[in-house]
Design a protein around this motif. Structure first.
Motif, PDB file in Angstrom:
ATOM      1  N   VAL A   1      -0.994 -13.769  -0.350  1.00  0.00           N
ATOM      2  CA  VAL A   1      -1.652 -12.631   0.286  1.00  0.00           C
ATOM      3  C   VAL A   1      -3.002 -13.107   0.799  1.00  0.00           C
ATOM      4  O   VAL A   1      -3.679 -13.909   0.158  1.00  0.00           O
ATOM      5  CB  VAL A   1      -1.806 -11.443  -0.693  1.00  0.00           C
ATOM      6  CG1 VAL A   1      -2.656 -11.809  -1.899  1.00  0.00           C
ATOM      7  CG2 VAL A   1      -2.398 -10.232   0.019  1.00  0.00           C
TER       8      VAL A   1
ATOM      9  N   PRO B   1       1.034 -11.139   4.302  1.00  0.00           N
ATOM     10  CA  PRO B   1       0.311  -9.904   4.623  1.00  0.00           C
ATOM     11  C   PRO B   1      -1.192 -10.151   4.591  1.00  0.00           C
ATOM     12  O   PRO B   1      -1.694 -10.929   3.772  1.00  0.00           O
ATOM     13  CB  PRO B   1       0.740  -8.943   3.523  1.00  0.00           C
ATOM     14  CG  PRO B   1       1.149  -9.820   2.370  1.00  0.00           C
ATOM     15  CD  PRO B   1       1.730 -11.051   3.002  1.00  0.00           C
TER      16      PRO B   1
ATOM     17  N   TYR C   1      -4.968  -8.270   4.457  1.00  0.00           N
ATOM     18  CA  TYR C   1      -5.802  -7.098   4.205  1.00  0.00           C
ATOM     19  C   TYR C   1      -7.224  -7.435   4.625  1.00  0.00           C
ATOM     20  O   TYR C   1      -7.659  -8.591   4.551  1.00  0.00           O
ATOM     21  CB  TYR C   1      -5.798  -6.730   2.725  1.00  0.00           C
ATOM     22  CG  TYR C   1      -4.476  -6.252   2.209  1.00  0.00           C
ATOM     23  CD1 TYR C   1      -4.196  -4.890   2.101  1.00  0.00           C
ATOM     24  CD2 TYR C   1      -3.491  -7.157   1.814  1.00  0.00           C
ATOM     25  CE1 TYR C   1      -2.966  -4.443   1.614  1.00  0.00           C
ATOM     26  CE2 TYR C   1      -2.261  -6.726   1.329  1.00  0.00           C
ATOM     27  CZ  TYR C   1      -2.007  -5.367   1.234  1.00  0.00           C
ATOM     28  OH  TYR C   1      -0.790  -4.929   0.752  1.00  0.00           O
TER      29      TYR C   1
ATOM     30  N   TYR D   1      -0.900  -7.026   9.536  1.00  0.00           N
ATOM     31  CA  TYR D   1      -2.051  -6.256   9.050  1.00  0.00           C
ATOM     32  C   TYR D   1      -1.587  -5.161   8.099  1.00  0.00           C
ATOM     33  O   TYR D   1      -0.649  -4.413   8.390  1.00  0.00           O
ATOM     34  CB  TYR D   1      -2.789  -5.637  10.234  1.00  0.00           C
ATOM     35  CG  TYR D   1      -3.915  -4.700   9.842  1.00  0.00           C
ATOM     36  CD1 TYR D   1      -5.071  -5.190   9.254  1.00  0.00           C
ATOM     37  CD2 TYR D   1      -3.811  -3.326  10.067  1.00  0.00           C
ATOM     38  CE1 TYR D   1      -6.105  -4.337   8.892  1.00  0.00           C
ATOM     39  CE2 TYR D   1      -4.841  -2.469   9.719  1.00  0.00           C
ATOM     40  CZ  TYR D   1      -5.986  -2.979   9.129  1.00  0.00           C
ATOM     41  OH  TYR D   1      -6.999  -2.128   8.770  1.00  0.00           O
ATOM     42  N   GLN D   2      -2.264  -5.057   6.954  1.00  0.00           N
ATOM     43  CA  GLN D   2      -1.872  -4.074   5.939  1.00  0.00           C
ATOM     44  C   GLN D   2      -2.976  -3.099   5.566  1.00  0.00           C
ATOM     45  O   GLN D   2      -2.843  -2.339   4.609  1.00  0.00           O
ATOM     46  CB  GLN D   2      -1.409  -4.812   4.677  1.00  0.00           C
ATOM     47  CG  GLN D   2      -0.213  -5.727   4.892  1.00  0.00           C
ATOM     48  CD  GLN D   2       1.037  -4.979   5.301  1.00  0.00           C
ATOM     49  OE1 GLN D   2       1.479  -4.061   4.599  1.00  0.00           O
ATOM     50  NE2 GLN D   2       1.623  -5.351   6.425  1.00  0.00           N
TER      51      GLN D   2
ATOM     52  N   SER E   1       6.492  -7.515   5.909  1.00  0.00           N
ATOM     53  CA  SER E   1       5.167  -6.927   6.139  1.00  0.00           C
ATOM     54  C   SER E   1       5.171  -6.015   7.354  1.00  0.00           C
ATOM     55  O   SER E   1       4.589  -4.926   7.331  1.00  0.00           O
ATOM     56  CB  SER E   1       4.131  -8.043   6.321  1.00  0.00           C
ATOM     57  OG  SER E   1       3.924  -8.734   5.120  1.00  0.00           O
ATOM     58  N   ARG E   2       5.826  -6.466   8.424  1.00  0.00           N
ATOM     59  CA  ARG E   2       5.890  -5.628   9.617  1.00  0.00           C
ATOM     60  C   ARG E   2       6.588  -4.311   9.300  1.00  0.00           C
ATOM     61  O   ARG E   2       6.134  -3.239   9.703  1.00  0.00           O
ATOM     62  CB  ARG E   2       6.623  -6.357  10.740  1.00  0.00           C
ATOM     63  CG  ARG E   2       6.860  -5.438  11.952  1.00  0.00           C
ATOM     64  CD  ARG E   2       7.209  -6.180  13.214  1.00  0.00           C
ATOM     65  NE  ARG E   2       8.219  -7.199  13.015  1.00  0.00           N
ATOM     66  CZ  ARG E   2       8.491  -8.155  13.910  1.00  0.00           C
ATOM     67  NH1 ARG E   2       7.817  -8.205  15.036  1.00  0.00           N
ATOM     68  NH2 ARG E   2       9.434  -9.042  13.678  1.00  0.00           N
TER      69      ARG E   2
ATOM     70  N   ALA F   1       6.808  -2.782   6.441  1.00  0.00           N
ATOM     71  CA  ALA F   1       5.987  -1.945   5.556  1.00  0.00           C
ATOM     72  C   ALA F   1       4.918  -1.201   6.333  1.00  0.00           C
ATOM     73  O   ALA F   1       4.690   0.000   6.112  1.00  0.00           O
ATOM     74  CB  ALA F   1       5.361  -2.809   4.470  1.00  0.00           C
ATOM     75  N   MET F   2       4.239  -1.893   7.255  1.00  0.00           N
ATOM     76  CA  MET F   2       3.187  -1.222   8.024  1.00  0.00           C
ATOM     77  C   MET F   2       3.779  -0.222   9.010  1.00  0.00           C
ATOM     78  O   MET F   2       3.210   0.858   9.224  1.00  0.00           O
ATOM     79  CB  MET F   2       2.322  -2.250   8.745  1.00  0.00           C
ATOM     80  CG  MET F   2       1.190  -1.629   9.566  1.00  0.00           C
ATOM     81  SD  MET F   2       0.196  -0.406   8.657  1.00  0.00           S
ATOM     82  CE  MET F   2      -0.940  -1.461   7.785  1.00  0.00           C
TER      83      MET F   2
ATOM     84  N   ARG G   1       4.475   2.832   7.091  1.00  0.00           N
ATOM     85  CA  ARG G   1       3.254   3.542   6.744  1.00  0.00           C
ATOM     86  C   ARG G   1       2.701   4.305   7.946  1.00  0.00           C
ATOM     87  O   ARG G   1       2.301   5.470   7.829  1.00  0.00           O
ATOM     88  CB  ARG G   1       2.206   2.567   6.214  1.00  0.00           C
ATOM     89  CG  ARG G   1       1.015   3.263   5.566  1.00  0.00           C
ATOM     90  CD  ARG G   1      -0.067   2.291   5.117  1.00  0.00           C
ATOM     91  NE  ARG G   1       0.478   1.146   4.410  1.00  0.00           N
ATOM     92  CZ  ARG G   1      -0.233   0.084   4.069  1.00  0.00           C
ATOM     93  NH1 ARG G   1      -1.512   0.016   4.402  1.00  0.00           N
ATOM     94  NH2 ARG G   1       0.326  -0.919   3.421  1.00  0.00           N
TER      95      ARG G   1
ATOM     96  N   GLU H   1      -5.215   2.316  10.102  1.00  0.00           N
ATOM     97  CA  GLU H   1      -3.793   2.091  10.359  1.00  0.00           C
ATOM     98  C   GLU H   1      -3.388   2.560  11.759  1.00  0.00           C
ATOM     99  O   GLU H   1      -2.523   1.948  12.405  1.00  0.00           O
ATOM    100  CB  GLU H   1      -2.941   2.818   9.319  1.00  0.00           C
ATOM    101  CG  GLU H   1      -3.009   2.212   7.921  1.00  0.00           C
ATOM    102  CD  GLU H   1      -4.206   2.689   7.113  1.00  0.00           C
ATOM    103  OE1 GLU H   1      -4.347   2.277   5.954  1.00  0.00           O
ATOM    104  OE2 GLU H   1      -5.001   3.488   7.645  1.00  0.00           O
TER     105      GLU H   1
END
Length: 557
Positions: A205, A231, A233, A250-251, A350-351, A353-354, A357, A406
């Motif tokens: 991370v 990911p 942050y 980007y998270q 990761s893509r 997940a974002m 969101r 976000e």
């Protein structure tokens, strides 16, 4: 050598150091300097009605321009008024030369009105603090101050200017600017050691700190992240766009309390921080944020930050833009086909997940769009949709900023600015400095109502100097974040549902009326569908404009 007065020499040196603007609020001890400015067309003076406004304007200007920001305040009370925003500037790393007038040295022994020993007052929040006592020393002191403000880690410096030094005359060698080259390249052996650990990691991370944005290293950061499929942050209290908000990896920002940080890090087997804080927390906790045994790689321009709270397995002193390409090269040599395949899987995860969101935030904002009062999320979503792609966004919406990082499309280093130090009141004036630094770019400032009341004098400066910033006031008529944290104490306030000193009512603050009294037009917004049209009217007005958006102040649940 030219024959000059102290005030002339000081202003000439400032020009040679790249200063184009001076922010300030004058008093009697600053009169020699103000007299010098009367015949100095090369420096524009921006008048603030309170010193906190001057400092925060300079902070925003320095961050957005990359230039030295000059500020002048009025001896002891002026410096005292400036300290809160100077604290924020220290944390943002803004290269600011703060000066204050001082009494004629012939009378200081008598302790005249408003006198005090100024350098010790400023010293906790600046890199260097000094009072010039002889005209002969003025060039050396000012040159040293400018050099120090820019050198890693960059930040404010302070000089006290006695009246007699500014009025004195003599032949002077003004010397020349010095700039320490900023592109410090990290030790190659340490970079190779970092690459070895990263190439073997299964669940790395990354944290992108403000040093990435300050060094214009977003592309270099993205290259390393993409090689790893890791990911990314931003740090706990990010004040910049240090990684593109639109990037698939980007998270969002790191949490600011221990338990969620630990929960997040437990999912990973390696932490790589590039200029990030480890960790700037808001509240104490019995939970240790860092899981035991988690290896840390830390790259930073400031040696103080490396290993400050947690040991670094690999510690690299270096500039991200100069060092990350070496790391990317080292990774390419070490990533096996199997490791590259794993990185592709992490990238897709990761893509996804974002995207999920963002989709959830959009769906929730749409569901809340019909509510009155407006919810914070529906305000954020509507504002994001109306803000131009090329705008610079200034955020001090504090507890009402849900979803902003976000949903916003910021993708480059000077497109987003947030409150770094935590001292509220920064947003209104900082936005003016940012607009002065980037005049061709729309600037929209999202500011909480409590924050706005700390520095509402900024509106007068916006009108006086015709600085076209659009302000969106998140008006929940309260200090919502304090209510949230008092509720969490589970004490008397929670039992009695009584929160002392946290409501901005009786009377309610009329922000549009306040703005008009200071020369700034505006309008009241009470429904979500009205937000975008009002914001667009503000942008089209060609001048400063304020939207008073009434939002829900609910803080439970």
């Amino acid at each position: 050598m030219p024959f000059l007065s102290g005030k002339q020499a000081f202003l000439e040196i400032l020009k040679q150091e790249g200063v184009e603007l001076m922010f300030g609020n004058p008093g009697t001890t600053e009169l020699p300097l103000m007299d010098g400015l009367a015949r100095e067309p090369g420096i524009r003076y921006i008048l603030a009605l309170q010193e906190a406004v001057a400092i925060a304007m300079a902070d925003g200007y320095a961050q957005a321009s990359g230039k030295l920001a000059a500020v002048n305040v009025h001896t002891s009370p002026g410096l005292g008024n400036a300290m809160g925003m100077l604290y924020d500037a220290m944390h943002s790393g803004a290269p600011i030369l703060l000066t204050a007038g001082q009494h004629d040295q012939a009378m200081t022994l008598t302790e005249p009105i408003l006198w005090s020993d100024l350098p010790p007052v400023a010293r906790p929040y600046v890199k260097w603090s000094y009072e010039i006592t002889r005209l002969e020393d003025l060039p050396r002191a000012v040159r040293r101050a400018a050099k120090t403000a820019f050198a890693h880690p960059s930040g404010p410096v302070f000089i006290s200017l006695p009246v007699d030094v500014l009025n004195a005359e003599r032949e002077l060698d003004l010397l020349e600017p010095t700039r320490v080259a900023p592109r410090i390249r990290g030790d190659r052996a340490a970079v190779d050691a970092a690459a070895e650990l990263l190439a073997r990691a299964k669940r790395p991370v990354l944290i992108a700190g403000d040093a990435v944005a300050h060094g214009d290293a977003l592309a270099e950061m993205a290259e390393v992240a993409e090689l790893l499929g890791a990911p990314v942050y931003t740090e706990c209290v990010p004040s910049t766009c240090s990684f593109p908000f639109t990037h698939p990896l980007y998270q969002g920002p790191f949490p600011r309390v221990g338990p969620p940080i630990r929960s997040l890090l437990m999912q990973h087997d390696l932490l790589f921080s590039v200029g990030g804080d480890l960790f700037t927390l808001s509240l104490p906790s019995d939970v240790e944020p860092m899981p035991e045994g988690l290896p840390v790689i830390h790259l930073d321009v400031d040696p103080w930050e490396i290993g400050k709270n947690y040991p670094a397995k690999v510690a690299i002193l270096g500039d991200p833009k100069a060092t990350l390409p070496d790391l990317a090269e080292a990774l390419r040599k070490r990533l096996t086909p199997a490791a590259r395949k794993e990185a592709e899987g992490r990238f897709a995860q990761s893509r996804g997940a974002m995207e999920a969101r963002r989709r959830a935030l959009r769906e929730r904002a749409a569901a809340e769009a019909g509510r009155t009062p407006i919810t914070p999320l529906s305000l954020v979503a509507a504002a994001v949709d109306a803000i131009p792609d090329d705008a610079a966004v200034v955020d001090e919406s504090v507890s009402s900023s849900i979803g902003l990082r976000e949903l916003l499309g910021s993708r480059e280093a000077r497109s987003f600015y947030g409150l770094r130090g935590g001292g509220i009141g920064w947003g209104l004036p900082a936005a003016l400095g940012i607009k002065l630094a980037q005049p061709a770019r729309p600037v929209v400032a999202l500011v909480g109502d409590g924050s706005a009341m700390y520095t509402n004098q900024s509106l007068w400066t916006a009108a006086h100097d015709s600085i076209p910033v659009v302000y969106v006031i998140f008006n929940n008529a309260s200090y919502r974040i304090l209510k949230q944290r008092t509720l969490a104490l589970k004490g008397f306030s929670a039992e009695d549902d009584r929160y002392v000193g946290m409501d901005l009512v009786n009377p309610a603050i009329d922000f549009t009326g306040l703005a008009r009294s200071l020369g700034v037009p505006g309008e009241l917004v009470e429904k979500t569908p009205d937000i975008a049209p009002a914001l667009k009217r503000g942008l089209a007005s060609g001048g400063p404009y304020l939207l008073d958006v009434r939002i829900d102040g609910a803080f439970k649940g």
